[in-house]
Write an enzyme that holds these catalytic residues in place. Structure first.
Site, PDB file in Angstrom:
ATOM      1  N   THR A   1       0.822  -1.207   0.000  1.00 18.32           N
ATOM      2  CA  THR A   1       0.000   0.000   0.000  1.00 18.32           C
ATOM      3  C   THR A   1       0.858   1.260   0.000  1.00 18.32           C
ATOM      4  O   THR A   1       0.575   2.220  -0.716  1.00 18.32           O
ATOM      5  CB  THR A   1      -0.923   0.017   1.232  1.00 18.32           C
ATOM      6  N   THR A   2       1.941   1.256   0.777  1.00 15.60           N
ATOM      7  CA  THR A   2       2.820   2.418   0.881  1.00 15.60           C
ATOM      8  C   THR A   2       3.489   2.731  -0.442  1.00 15.60           C
ATOM      9  O   THR A   2       3.894   3.867  -0.693  1.00 15.60           O
ATOM     10  CB  THR A   2       3.871   2.181   1.977  1.00 15.60           C
TER      11      THR A   2
ATOM     12  N   TYR B   1     -13.191  -2.662  -0.556  1.00 16.78           N
ATOM     13  CA  TYR B   1     -14.394  -2.063  -1.131  1.00 16.78           C
ATOM     14  C   TYR B   1     -15.574  -3.032  -1.210  1.00 16.78           C
ATOM     15  O   TYR B   1     -16.694  -2.687  -0.863  1.00 16.78           O
ATOM     16  CB  TYR B   1     -14.120  -1.466  -2.532  1.00 16.78           C
TER      17      TYR B   1
ATOM     18  N   TYR C   1      -2.606  -9.754   4.718  1.00 20.17           N
ATOM     19  CA  TYR C   1      -2.471  -8.362   5.151  1.00 20.17           C
ATOM     20  C   TYR C   1      -3.845  -7.849   5.547  1.00 20.17           C
ATOM     21  O   TYR C   1      -4.740  -7.725   4.721  1.00 20.17           O
ATOM     22  CB  TYR C   1      -1.871  -7.521   4.030  1.00 20.17           C
TER      23      TYR C   1
ATOM     24  N   ARG D   1      -8.273   0.688   5.591  1.00 25.49           N
ATOM     25  CA  ARG D   1      -8.185   0.910   4.147  1.00 25.49           C
ATOM     26  C   ARG D   1      -9.150   0.033   3.363  1.00 25.49           C
ATOM     27  O   ARG D   1      -9.658   0.443   2.321  1.00 25.49           O
ATOM     28  CB  ARG D   1      -6.754   0.649   3.649  1.00 25.49           C
TER      29      ARG D   1
ATOM     30  N   LYS E   1       0.356  -9.806   8.258  1.00 28.31           N
ATOM     31  CA  LYS E   1       0.689  -8.435   8.631  1.00 28.31           C
ATOM     32  C   LYS E   1      -0.586  -7.841   9.183  1.00 28.31           C
ATOM     33  O   LYS E   1      -1.572  -7.663   8.463  1.00 28.31           O
ATOM     34  CB  LYS E   1       1.187  -7.638   7.419  1.00 28.31           C
TER      35      LYS E   1
ATOM     36  N   ILE F   1       6.407  -4.799   9.514  1.00 24.75           N
ATOM     37  CA  ILE F   1       6.590  -4.264   8.168  1.00 24.75           C
ATOM     38  C   ILE F   1       6.337  -2.775   8.305  1.00 24.75           C
ATOM     39  O   ILE F   1       5.214  -2.335   8.514  1.00 24.75           O
ATOM     40  CB  ILE F   1       5.671  -4.937   7.142  1.00 24.75           C
TER      41      ILE F   1
END
Length: 292
Positions: free
Chosen positions: A46-47, A109, A135, A140, A164, A206
């Protein structure tokens, strides 16, 4: 999977002023991380603003990253999405050379129920040529991987090796850490929670902050894993203000501002993300100078 103990860094993707990928900046970042002593790197999580990259761009970043790392540290590729068939096809086509695992975010979503999340990861596990790291980041994705689902996946699929966790839910953390298989890794997905989570049995983090402070972050995690919490705690508290600033105007805007100050790469983001405000930038710079 001892290679995933310690500090992994969720690397940003540097962009040029015109929005194209800055491969020189990416090379600088990779070498900065490795020289800083981190244990492994995560490409296009994502980052890394992966949602804004095309398939061809992702392929180019993954291949460049593997070539630049050249086996110096383990590598994880972020391959996730909210259409299971697209994710599994991406994994089938992925060039695994130089990579050690896949990090796959829970479907966003769509807001699937727990059985849908389980079936999504089942499909991934059945096609993945590499170990899979779950994850969970409900802030998000809009949905949570419940503890029971994590434990079910960990038990049913030997190639699902870790999670994660970025839910911020300590009740959930406690259940997973208490009941997980011994060889299943619990990895912090939130920098500020790393120390207490390692105290509970997590394998490390992470990290976002590790992009800018690989030495300090990885030193703290190693101390925690050695159960030297009295030595790790002062570092944890030193990082507190910096970590808050990194996210107050959105991520990865904060960490990119820090990396620009360090002359690693520019702070350009792709819309709909924009850079941090000037007041936040100044505070990040001031805090970074203290920590350096």
């Amino acid at each position: 999977m001892n290679k995933f103990y310690g500090t992994g860094v969720a690397m940003i993707t540097p962009f040029n002023a015109d929005g194209s990928i800055d491969f020189d900046g990416l090379k600088n970042l990779i070498n900065f991380q490795i020289e800083g002593g981190v244990e492994y790197l995560v490409s296009l999580g994502t980052t890394g603003e992966s949602a804004t990259l095309s398939k061809d761009e992702k392929k180019a970043v993954w291949e460049f990253t593997a070539e630049t790392v050249a086996g110096r540290v383990p590598l994880v590729a972020g391959i996730g999405g909210n259409a299971t068939s697209e994710v599994t096809e991406s994994i089938k086509k992925f060039n695994t050379q130089g990579y050690d695992a896949i990090l796959s975010v829970s479907p966003y979503y769509n807001k699937p129920i727990q059985e849908g999340i389980y079936q999504h990861y089942k499909a991934i596990a059945e096609v993945s040529p590499l170990p899979v790291i779950l994850y969970n980041v409900p802030g998000r994705t809009g949905s949570n991987i419940a503890a029971d689902t994590t434990l079910r996946l960990a038990s049913d699929f030997k190639n699902i090796i870790a999670i994660k966790e970025a839910s911020g839910n300590f009740e959930q953390f406690n259940i997973v850490l208490r009941d997980k298989p011994e060889d299943f890794l619990f990895i912090s997905g939130d920098d500020p929670l790393t120390l207490p989570l390692i105290a509970l049995g997590a394998a490390g983090v992470i990290s976002v902050a590790g992009n800018a402070l690989p030495g300090l972050c990885s030193s703290m995690v190693r101390l925690c894993l050695q159960k030297k919490f009295d030595e790790a705690l002062p570092i944890h508290f030193r990082l507190t203000n910096f970590l808050k600033l990194l996210f107050c105007d959105g991520s990865p805007g904060g960490i990119k501002a820090a990396l620009k100050h360090l002359n690693i790469c520019s702070d350009t983001l792709r819309l709909p993300l924009v850079g941090v405000g000037e007041a936040t930038r100044e505070k990040i710079t001031q805090e970074l100078e203290k920590l350096k």
